[in-house]
Design a protein around this motif. Structure first.
Motif, PDB file in Angstrom:
ATOM      1  N   THR A 145      83.917  23.255 -15.808  1.00 19.73           N
ATOM      2  CA  THR A 145      82.620  23.201 -15.126  1.00 19.73           C
ATOM      3  C   THR A 145      81.826  24.489 -15.338  1.00 19.73           C
ATOM      4  O   THR A 145      80.624  24.444 -15.590  1.00 19.73           O
ATOM      5  CB  THR A 145      82.861  22.962 -13.616  1.00 19.73           C
ATOM      6  N   ALA A 146      82.507  25.638 -15.242  1.00 19.92           N
ATOM      7  CA  ALA A 146      81.804  26.927 -15.309  1.00 19.92           C
ATOM      8  C   ALA A 146      81.114  27.098 -16.655  1.00 19.92           C
ATOM      9  O   ALA A 146      81.612  26.643 -17.692  1.00 19.92           O
ATOM     10  CB  ALA A 146      82.791  28.068 -15.082  1.00 19.92           C
ATOM     11  N   GLY A 147      79.954  27.744 -16.637  1.00 25.31           N
ATOM     12  CA  GLY A 147      79.252  28.055 -17.882  1.00 25.31           C
ATOM     13  C   GLY A 147      78.664  26.834 -18.568  1.00 25.31           C
ATOM     14  O   GLY A 147      78.326  26.901 -19.750  1.00 25.31           O
ATOM     15  N   ASP A 148      78.579  25.696 -17.861  1.00 24.95           N
ATOM     16  CA  ASP A 148      78.055  24.453 -18.448  1.00 24.95           C
ATOM     17  C   ASP A 148      78.783  24.101 -19.747  1.00 24.95           C
ATOM     18  O   ASP A 148      78.184  23.593 -20.703  1.00 24.95           O
ATOM     19  CB  ASP A 148      76.543  24.559 -18.721  1.00 24.95           C
ATOM     20  N   THR A 164      80.170  19.230  -9.154  1.00 30.54           N
ATOM     21  CA  THR A 164      79.688  20.574  -8.825  1.00 30.54           C
ATOM     22  C   THR A 164      79.268  20.656  -7.363  1.00 30.54           C
ATOM     23  O   THR A 164      78.515  19.802  -6.915  1.00 30.54           O
ATOM     24  CB  THR A 164      78.538  20.990  -9.774  1.00 30.54           C
ATOM     25  N   PRO A 165      79.786  21.625  -6.585  1.00 29.54           N
ATOM     26  CA  PRO A 165      80.869  22.538  -6.953  1.00 29.54           C
ATOM     27  C   PRO A 165      82.165  21.763  -7.223  1.00 29.54           C
ATOM     28  O   PRO A 165      82.406  20.743  -6.595  1.00 29.54           O
ATOM     29  CB  PRO A 165      81.030  23.436  -5.718  1.00 29.54           C
ATOM     30  N   ASP A 174      74.968  23.549 -14.012  1.00 34.11           N
ATOM     31  CA  ASP A 174      73.529  23.339 -13.851  1.00 34.11           C
ATOM     32  C   ASP A 174      73.205  21.857 -14.120  1.00 34.11           C
ATOM     33  O   ASP A 174      73.112  21.429 -15.279  1.00 34.11           O
ATOM     34  CB  ASP A 174      72.799  24.257 -14.842  1.00 34.11           C
ATOM     35  N   ILE A 175      73.040  21.087 -13.062  1.00 44.95           N
ATOM     36  CA  ILE A 175      72.843  19.636 -13.211  1.00 44.95           C
ATOM     37  C   ILE A 175      71.582  19.345 -14.015  1.00 44.95           C
ATOM     38  O   ILE A 175      71.579  18.509 -14.930  1.00 44.95           O
ATOM     39  CB  ILE A 175      72.750  18.949 -11.825  1.00 44.95           C
ATOM     40  N   ARG A 176      70.488  20.036 -13.700  1.00 45.81           N
ATOM     41  CA  ARG A 176      69.219  19.750 -14.365  1.00 45.81           C
ATOM     42  C   ARG A 176      69.328  19.984 -15.880  1.00 45.81           C
ATOM     43  O   ARG A 176      68.931  19.150 -16.683  1.00 45.81           O
ATOM     44  CB  ARG A 176      68.113  20.631 -13.765  1.00 45.81           C
ATOM     45  N   ARG A 177      69.918  21.121 -16.229  1.00 46.03           N
ATOM     46  CA  ARG A 177      70.039  21.466 -17.649  1.00 46.03           C
ATOM     47  C   ARG A 177      70.971  20.493 -18.376  1.00 46.03           C
ATOM     48  O   ARG A 177      70.662  19.986 -19.458  1.00 46.03           O
ATOM     49  CB  ARG A 177      70.567  22.910 -17.753  1.00 46.03           C
ATOM     50  N   LEU A 178      72.124  20.195 -17.770  1.00 42.64           N
ATOM     51  CA  LEU A 178      73.094  19.309 -18.419  1.00 42.64           C
ATOM     52  C   LEU A 178      72.572  17.875 -18.493  1.00 42.64           C
ATOM     53  O   LEU A 178      72.824  17.167 -19.473  1.00 42.64           O
ATOM     54  CB  LEU A 178      74.430  19.362 -17.671  1.00 42.64           C
ATOM     55  N   ALA A 306      74.089  32.254  -7.527  1.00 43.77           N
ATOM     56  CA  ALA A 306      72.679  32.174  -7.942  1.00 43.77           C
ATOM     57  C   ALA A 306      72.314  30.746  -8.348  1.00 43.77           C
ATOM     58  O   ALA A 306      71.294  30.198  -7.914  1.00 43.77           O
ATOM     59  CB  ALA A 306      72.422  33.150  -9.090  1.00 43.77           C
ATOM     60  N   LEU A 307      73.180  30.124  -9.143  1.00 45.79           N
ATOM     61  CA  LEU A 307      72.915  28.747  -9.576  1.00 45.79           C
ATOM     62  C   LEU A 307      73.003  27.777  -8.395  1.00 45.79           C
ATOM     63  O   LEU A 307      72.155  26.892  -8.225  1.00 45.79           O
ATOM     64  CB  LEU A 307      73.924  28.374 -10.674  1.00 45.79           C
ATOM     65  N   ALA A 308      74.013  27.959  -7.545  1.00 43.31           N
ATOM     66  CA  ALA A 308      74.159  27.091  -6.374  1.00 43.31           C
ATOM     67  C   ALA A 308      72.922  27.189  -5.486  1.00 43.31           C
ATOM     68  O   ALA A 308      72.424  26.183  -4.973  1.00 43.31           O
ATOM     69  CB  ALA A 308      75.419  27.458  -5.595  1.00 43.31           C
ATOM     70  N   ALA A 309      72.390  28.401  -5.324  1.00 40.44           N
ATOM     71  CA  ALA A 309      71.223  28.590  -4.461  1.00 40.44           C
ATOM     72  C   ALA A 309      70.013  27.865  -5.038  1.00 40.44           C
ATOM     73  O   ALA A 309      69.153  27.394  -4.293  1.00 40.44           O
ATOM     74  CB  ALA A 309      70.927  30.086  -4.301  1.00 40.44           C
ATOM     75  N   ARG A 310      69.949  27.741  -6.358  1.00 37.23           N
ATOM     76  CA  ARG A 310      68.824  27.033  -6.980  1.00 37.23           C
ATOM     77  C   ARG A 310      68.939  25.528  -6.830  1.00 37.23           C
ATOM     78  O   ARG A 310      67.944  24.847  -6.650  1.00 37.23           O
ATOM     79  CB  ARG A 310      68.750  27.394  -8.469  1.00 37.23           C
ATOM     80  N   GLN A 311      70.133  24.967  -6.942  1.00 40.06           N
ATOM     81  CA  GLN A 311      70.216  23.500  -6.984  1.00 40.06           C
ATOM     82  C   GLN A 311      70.797  22.858  -5.725  1.00 40.06           C
ATOM     83  O   GLN A 311      70.692  21.650  -5.566  1.00 40.06           O
ATOM     84  CB  GLN A 311      70.947  23.009  -8.228  1.00 40.06           C
ATOM     85  N   MET A 312      71.386  23.643  -4.840  1.00 38.48           N
ATOM     86  CA  MET A 312      71.873  23.059  -3.592  1.00 38.48           C
ATOM     87  C   MET A 312      70.791  23.222  -2.530  1.00 38.48           C
ATOM     88  O   MET A 312      69.814  23.937  -2.731  1.00 38.48           O
ATOM     89  CB  MET A 312      73.209  23.673  -3.195  1.00 38.48           C
ATOM     90  N   ARG A 313      70.949  22.505  -1.399  1.00 40.34           N
ATOM     91  CA  ARG A 313      69.852  22.411  -0.450  1.00 40.34           C
ATOM     92  C   ARG A 313      70.199  23.043   0.906  1.00 40.34           C
ATOM     93  O   ARG A 313      71.327  22.935   1.376  1.00 40.34           O
ATOM     94  CB  ARG A 313      69.492  20.944  -0.196  1.00 40.34           C
ATOM     95  N   GLY A 314      69.171  23.621   1.525  1.00 43.24           N
ATOM     96  CA  GLY A 314      69.244  23.992   2.933  1.00 43.24           C
ATOM     97  C   GLY A 314      70.315  25.010   3.282  1.00 43.24           C
ATOM     98  O   GLY A 314      70.794  25.020   4.423  1.00 43.24           O
TER      99      GLY A 314
END
Ligand SMILES: *Cc1c(COP(=O)(O)O)cnc(C)c1O
Length: 396
Positions: A145-148, A164-165, A174-178, A306-314
């Motif tokens: 999972t790490a590093g896409d 993810t996680p 990174d869901i959006r990128r993958l 950093a990545l989790a903060a971008r794609q996870m919510r609340g």
């Protein structure tokens, strides 16, 4: 002039999570009827004449208790955009349905393409399910999972499966990128959303075709139900999943479906407290000499944060914390000493649980590795209990 008495249409798109969860999937209020009708225990229904348009015919095909739960799950995973949920007997029943039945084979007999799995996903997926897929003629590849890292395997793929996680290592991709890379390669994308729940992450909004989860964990949260589901905005995919469910018989019981729906009303409260407790526990662990490799996506110092903060919510990074004690004996002393921590597998329940994952032999983890699932107890009580148990476990 007559006033316009048409009530405004509610698309559900703007409501906050705490508001949405208490009403998701409920039928329109009917005088003298319950807000959430009880489970429909039915193997068959009164079924007169022509059956083609019958919404309910046989209990393996459909059940009104599932219908209401599925409406709620679709609303939580995809507020404001129509989607369909299909409920299953367990998370593995939902995952197996997606991996076996999605997408449809090409009509011209062209090669179907391979499946890309996370090597560090829920152990039965890269383990027993991979074997089953291969035995049935599917080609499977896997990367961490790490590093896409799964991005490197997409050429010729039919389906990309992300978690993810990841469980139990808590790496993030990174869901959006993958998803964009998979779509460019002609593959569909499914995300295991068990750990975040739809309040912590909405894979469909990040570009995935399917959000799939075990409802056994934080979604229902009481450790008394096994359930799974898949949600998609594509009606053709939903149809294939329903056909698979009916054929394989991987159906949830009406009681389980009803308990799950009842539990959704507290999902916001439970996941908020669990996330806060998990972060407090992770911080206390990090401050304890002798505890190694503390992982929690909500920890600002975590490599995945950093990545989790971008794609996870609340600010909801889930209830799971992973850490490693010096050896097996220290982990066992810790689990034996903690009074507010039940030694149990699974995660996401209202009562804090933890286990030494190495006891199963299925995950690539050190002997002292502990997966910890924060419950909804008082934060200070839980951290105090953790500190005492750690002091005892690390004292010798
Ligand atoms: C538990 C779990 C599953 C399997 O769900 P069941 O309901 O136990 O079948 C799948 N994925 C993840 C991430 C899980 O934690």
């Amino acid at each position: 002039m007559t006033p316009d008495t048409t009530p405004p249409e509610d698309t559900g798109a703007e409501a906050a999570d705490a508001t949405r969860v208490v009403r998701a999937g409920l039928p329109a209020p009917e005088p003298y009827e319950p807000a959430l009708p009880g489970p429909a225990f039915a193997a068959h229904y009164h079924l007169p004449g022509d059956v083609t348009a019958a919404p309910y015919d046989y209990g393996r095909d459909a059940n009104p208790t599932w219908t209401r739960l599925e409406a709620a799950l679709a609303e939580l995973e995809s507020p404001g955009v129509p989607a369909e949920a299909v409920a299953f007997a367990s998370g593995m029943a939902a995952i197996t349905a997606v991996l076996m039945a999605v997408p449809a084979p090409p009509p011209d007999g062209a090669p179907r393409g391979h499946v890309v799995l996370p090597a560090d996903g829920y152990n039965l997926v890269p383990g027993g399910l991979r074997t089953l897929l291969e035995e049935h003629g599917s080609e499977v590849r896997a990367a961490p999972t790490a590093g896409d890292a799964q991005a490197a395997l997409l050429d010729g793929a039919r389906l990309l499966w992300l978690e993810t996680p990841s469980n139990p290592g808590l790496d993030v991709c990174d869901i959006r990128r993958l998803a964009a890379a998979a779509h460019a390669a002609g593959a569909l994308v499914a995300v295991d959303n068990t750990l975040p729940t739809p309040l912590g992450q909405r894979p469909l909004e990040l570009g995935a075709d399917l959000s799939v989860a075990s409802g056994t964990k934080a979604l229902t949260g009481h450790g008394d139900v096994l359930l799974g589901y898949a949600v998609t905005r594509d009606p053709a995919l939903a149809r294939r999943l329903r056909t698979w469910r009916k054929t394989a018989g991987a159906i949830p019981g009406p009681m389980e479906a009803w308990l799950a729906h009842r539990s959704l009303a507290t999902l916001e409260l439970r996941t908020a407290r669990q996330a806060a407790n998990a972060l407090a526990v992770a911080e206390a662990l990090r401050a304890t000499p002798g505890v190694r490799d503390v992982r929690h996506p909500g920890l600002p110092s975590d490599p995945a944060h950093a990545l989790a903060a971008r794609q996870m919510r609340g600010g909801r990074y889930g209830c799971v914390v992973a850490f490693t004690l010096p050896d097996r004996a220290a982990a066992e002393r810790f689990l034996g000493a903690a009074r507010l921590v039940d030694e149990a597998t699974s995660f996401g329940g209202v009562r804090t649980t933890a286990e030494r994952r190495g006891r199963w032999g299925g995950d690539a983890v050190p002997e002292g590795f502990v997966r910890f699932s924060a419950g909804v107890e008082d934060t200070a009580d839980l951290v105090a209990d953790l500190r005492e148990a750690l002091a005892y476990a690390l004292a010798r």
